[in-house]
Write an enzyme that holds these catalytic residues in place. Sequence first.
Site: not given
Ligand SMILES: Cc1ncc(C[n+]2csc(CCOP(=O)(O)OP(=O)(O)O)c2C)c(N)n1
Lengths: 186, 593
Positions: B54, B489
């Site tokens: 959902e 990030m």
């Molecule tokens: C639902 C959710 N949980 C946790 C976060 C915190 N968060 C922000 S960016 C991130 C990492 C994202 O990793 P990835 O998808 O591999 O992207 P990258 O930064 O490596 O490009 C996290 C855990 C979030 N934004 N959304």
Amino acid sequence: MANPDPSFRSATISVLVDNEAGVLARVIGLFSGRGYNIDSLTVAAVDASRTHSRINVVTSGTEMVIEQIKAQLDRLVPVHRVADLTREGPHLARELALIKVIGTGNARSEALRLADAFRARVVDATTGSFVFELTGNTDKIDAFLELMGPLGLTEVSRTGVAAIARGTSAITLRPDATHGTDKGSS
Amino acid sequence: MDAVQARTGAEVLLRALKEQGVEVIFGYPGGAVLPIYDALYQQNAIRHILVRHEQAAVHAAEGYARSTGRVGVVLVTSGPGATNAVTGLVDALMDSIPVVCLTGQVPTHLIGNDAFQEADTTGITRPATKHNYLVKRAEDLARVVHEAFYVARSGRPGPVVVDLPKDIVIGQAPYTPAPDAEHRSYRPVTEPDPGQIARAIALLKAAKRPVIYSGGGVINAGPDAAVALQEFVRLTGAPCTSTLMGLGAFPASDPLFLGMLGMHGTYEANLAMHGCDVMLNIGARFDDRVTGRLNAFSPNSRKIHADIDPSSINKNVPVEVPIVGDAGRVLAALIAAWRADPARPDTQALAAWWRQIDAWRGIDCLRFSQATAAGSAIKPQYAVQRLYQMTRALGRDTYISTEVGQHQMWAAQHFRFEQPHHWMTSGGLGTMGYGLPAAMGVQIAHPDALVIDIAGEASILMNIQEMGTLAQYRLPVKVFILNNQYMGMVRQWQELLHGGRYAESYSAALPDFVKLAESFHAVGLRAESVDQLDGVIRTMLEADRAVIADIVVDPKENCFPMIPSGAAHNEMILGPEHADRAAGITDEGLMLV
Ligand SMILES: Cc1ncc(C[n+]2csc(CCOP(=O)(O)OP(=O)(O)O)c2C)c(N)n1
Ligand SMILES: [Mg+2]
């Protein structure tokens, strides 16, 4: 604790809303969710058909926060009007308190004498207790309660503040009114 | 005739949806909504897209809404159906996306009894929506549905929940046509006040260092608002920058455009914000990702703020000229007033301001270096740049969505948007898992368009089940994963702010994305070094099916420029490509997210 921001003030805000399920929860949720203060809150339907309610809320904050509170209230879908009575001119604010004082002897007669001076009414009495009914602004009720403290003050029930502007200015529904703050300042 | 004919609540609901012009619903069935599904089954006007979760239904509706300007519609069951939708609702609330979410509810006589699959949906979603309704009487049903659409799309748009007890949808209900169902009290102001417009023009005409900063409000105001923005910016000759949500309203290729501002915005955009003497904010909300440290934000400027939502004005940043109104109408009024006003702008000062901006531009803050020898690791920025160049060469109508993280910021920096409504990203809530379902919603609305989700390997797993939806409806969405093997990030913040202690930010035990794609009937591709990149992008773009392209990128790359939390715009950190400047991260900054 005194707030260092000189614009910190108290505000009595009246809000005219559709009398529908959940509307009070929306207003309260707004205050808790955004961390605003509620010093007093009253609500009741105010028209014969009970389709609208008036919420009076006493809050405090810096000028910027109070403006924010008004704008956030006004943004709620069932809100018709928001008026900052404190800002918009002279207004009356009243609350009602029921005050139970338990005691005998000197304390009891002193309580009765002070009640008389404050124009509190005795609405219930036993040989060991009084219930006073007192109407007035918040300061007056606070002052009375302070005096009753050593005289057997046992229980207090207060309504919170109901408020209204003095004179001809009025917060009413305007059928074609746009949704915006400070419509009440006419 | 129809009005007297007996109808069930479910039929009345669908009739109201049709009258509202609804063509597509994203949903998932369950006990409480079975009568609605039964009614859907017996008609052809409204298409139902069965998602796999959902949350994804709401993001799909957001993608649909943002790419069309229409209201997105969601249908979910009671209890877990509704609670699963909550993240999507908050996402739509934060980014002002019009969505109507219909939730099933237990029959009215069971409400409050802890019945099977009962949840207090209106209670839970009250702070998650712009407004919500529980329909307790059959005679209210049609009116409430029409009202919900009106509220969702009017003023500052947002999500609206309509909670539908099962007895209401099964029982008989009368129909109320839309024109008779206007909301009693909600009338947002859309037309700006002429006095404020005049004050704004006086400030802008006298400006020596003006900046125009636009946001998602310009996108929400429709394509005409973007055209008006372009016209006004050109009229003034002022530099224009945009928030993450506003990208595309002003063409990225235009020399007047400074790129995105904010935490990962360009050097020139942020320094222009810092150094300007007059700022016009149109349809943006001085979000903390944009302002940096508030008490150091654009300290010497006189500010004009136009917003449809009066509560956005003077919330974070006090402004001198507040303008309440629809961004399109405000811009039209500004254009007219600028033309009518005989005062001449200070062209000499403006030319000097542009010389300064061009010097900042000369830093080339988004520069990165990509080794070209075969076998070299792919820089994530380069992957986005190539994706941009190759899709542009193709000339197809292209929509980009993203997940959340570094890849999102690189997409915003290196994919250049020329038109509004082509960029879908979760700005306010920052919801990992947004991009794939949002892309799905875009592809439903634009079946012939090229729709790409620029993803991270961690985010994509949050709604990966939607690959099944892509397969079922033959939606050729392309998932372009910048796989850096980290929640990049998070890893970047840990490197810069937490002494390089990489707690739980490594993406361990990743699936084989190629096989994963194949098992969902999609095409799986992988590029591991720079020489493979173009080939993979080409194959992806040529595929007529859904694709997952697993682009293995340099795991250590950080996203710059960066204004650390708690720093000011002029305390920005540039990347290793540039002589490093003071980091400027304060203890206070550590407290911020
Ligand atoms: C639902 C959710 N949980 C946790 C976060 C915190 N968060 C922000 S960016 C991130 C990492 C994202 O990793 P990835 O998808 O591999 O992207 P990258 O930064 O490596 O490009 C996290 C855990 C979030 N934004 N959304
Ligand atoms: Mg990653």
